[in-house]
Design an enzyme around this catalytic site. Sequence first.
Site, PDB file in Angstrom:
ATOM      1  N   HIS A  86       4.501  66.992  31.530  1.00 44.76           N
ATOM      2  CA  HIS A  86       3.111  66.893  31.073  1.00 44.76           C
ATOM      3  C   HIS A  86       2.117  67.351  32.134  1.00 44.76           C
ATOM      4  O   HIS A  86       2.269  67.012  33.312  1.00 44.76           O
ATOM      5  CB  HIS A  86       2.803  65.445  30.673  1.00 44.76           C
ATOM      6  CG  HIS A  86       3.739  64.912  29.647  1.00 44.76           C
ATOM      7  ND1 HIS A  86       4.854  64.162  29.962  1.00 44.76           N
ATOM      8  CD2 HIS A  86       3.753  65.053  28.296  1.00 44.76           C
ATOM      9  CE1 HIS A  86       5.509  63.853  28.858  1.00 44.76           C
ATOM     10  NE2 HIS A  86       4.858  64.384  27.826  1.00 44.76           N
ATOM     11  N   SER A  90       3.871  63.507  22.650  1.00 39.39           N
ATOM     12  CA  SER A  90       3.420  62.855  23.885  1.00 39.39           C
ATOM     13  C   SER A  90       2.263  63.573  24.564  1.00 39.39           C
ATOM     14  O   SER A  90       1.534  62.959  25.349  1.00 39.39           O
ATOM     15  CB  SER A  90       4.583  62.741  24.878  1.00 39.39           C
ATOM     16  OG  SER A  90       5.081  64.028  25.228  1.00 39.39           O
ATOM     17  N   ASP A 120       3.881  64.949  35.528  1.00 40.72           N
ATOM     18  CA  ASP A 120       5.277  64.513  35.535  1.00 40.72           C
ATOM     19  C   ASP A 120       6.141  65.696  35.104  1.00 40.72           C
ATOM     20  O   ASP A 120       5.638  66.816  34.975  1.00 40.72           O
ATOM     21  CB  ASP A 120       5.465  63.261  34.657  1.00 40.72           C
ATOM     22  CG  ASP A 120       5.319  63.519  33.158  1.00 40.72           C
ATOM     23  OD1 ASP A 120       5.282  64.690  32.733  1.00 40.72           O
ATOM     24  OD2 ASP A 120       5.241  62.529  32.394  1.00 40.72           O
TER      25      ASP A 120
END
Length: 368
Positions: A332, A39, A329
Site C-alpha cells: 500500500h 484494502s 507497507d
Amino acid sequence: MENPSPTFSLFPILGFILFFLASFVCQAQARAFFVFGDSLVDNGNNNYLLTTARADNYPYGIDYPTRRPTGRFSNGLNIPDLISEAMGSPSTLPYLSPQLRGENLLVGANFASAGIGILNDTGIQFLNIIRIRQQLEYFRQYQARVSALIGEEETVRLVNEALVLITLGGNDFVNNYYLVPVSARSRQFTLPDYVVYIISEYRKVLASLYEFGARRVLVTGTGPLGCVPAELAMRGRNGECSAELQRAAALFNPQLAQIINSLNEEIGSHVFIAVNTQMMHMDFVSNPQAYGFITSKVACCGQGPFNGIGLCTPASNLCRNRNVYAFWDPFHPSERANRIIVQQILTGTQEYMHPMNLSTILAMDSRT
C-alpha cells in the site's frame, strides 16, 4: 391569576425539531460520497469482522490525526479520505461502524473491505470479508435507512448526485491467480483468458452500481502490480518489477477502460470515469526522486527483502520519515503517495482521467 397557557412551552421544543429537520436537509444538500472496493480504500470495515485482513494495530495510523490505527492500510490518510478532504467533507465512515447513523449517513458510506476482489473466491484465505456483491447489498440497505430519515425522493436525489469510488482487481491477481504457484484459477484459465473473464464480471458490478442509482463513478485500474515491495521480494529479480504481474496489469487496465467507454456509450452519459492509477503510480515508481521520495522499492514498514514480506506489525522495521517512502507497507502507498495520486484524480489530463478529472466533474455538476 390564570396560569400561563402551556402552549408557550412548546415553542422551544418546536424550534429544536425544526432545527433538527433543517440540519438533515442541509446535510442532504451536500454531496454524498460512497466507496467500494478493497484494502486500498477500506476505512475500517474489517475491524468489525473476524478476518486476518486487518490494519488495526500499531504502527498503522501512526500519522493519522489521532495517531492511532483506524483499519486503514496506511500510515495516515488514504485515497477516500483525501478525496473527501478535497470536497470539503468529513471522511466517510465504514458501513459497519456503529457511528454511521443519523446525520452521518447523509455524508455517505464506505463499504470497502480489505482482501476482496471482483471474484467471490478472491481472498478466501482471509476468511470473513465483505465481498463486492455484499457491498452492493449493503448499499441497498443504506438507501432504505436513509429513506427513513429524509424520504425516498430525497434519497434518490442524494444517491444520484453522489460521488462514487470503486477500486477492484489487484487482489484477483495477487490473492487469487498468483497466490500460489499453481492456483485453481491459473489451471482453469490462461492469463489473457482470466483477464477477459474478470473484466466481464467487473462489468456486471459496474452495471449494478448504475442500477442502484450511482451517476458519477470513479473506477480505478490496478497499480503496477509487479512493482510493489511485496512482489519485488517474492517474484522480482535484482530489484526489478515482476514481469508476469506487470503483464497482468498491462492486460487488465486497457480492457477496463474499454468496458467503461462501452457502458458510457450504452447509457449515453459520462457516468463512469476511468482512473489510470497504473500511470499515476508509475510516475513515482520509475522516478521516485522527482517526487521527493528516496525509494519506491523499499516499504517503510515491513520485514525481509525490500521490507516486502508479510504485513506491517509492531515488530516490523519502521522508517523514521514516512514522507520519503512511496510505499508504506509491502502493498500500500504511503499517505504522501496517496496525495500525489489524488492530485492527479483532481487535476490530471485525459491520460490519467478519462473522459474528465474530478475538478471538472465538481465544477460541471455544481452548475446543473
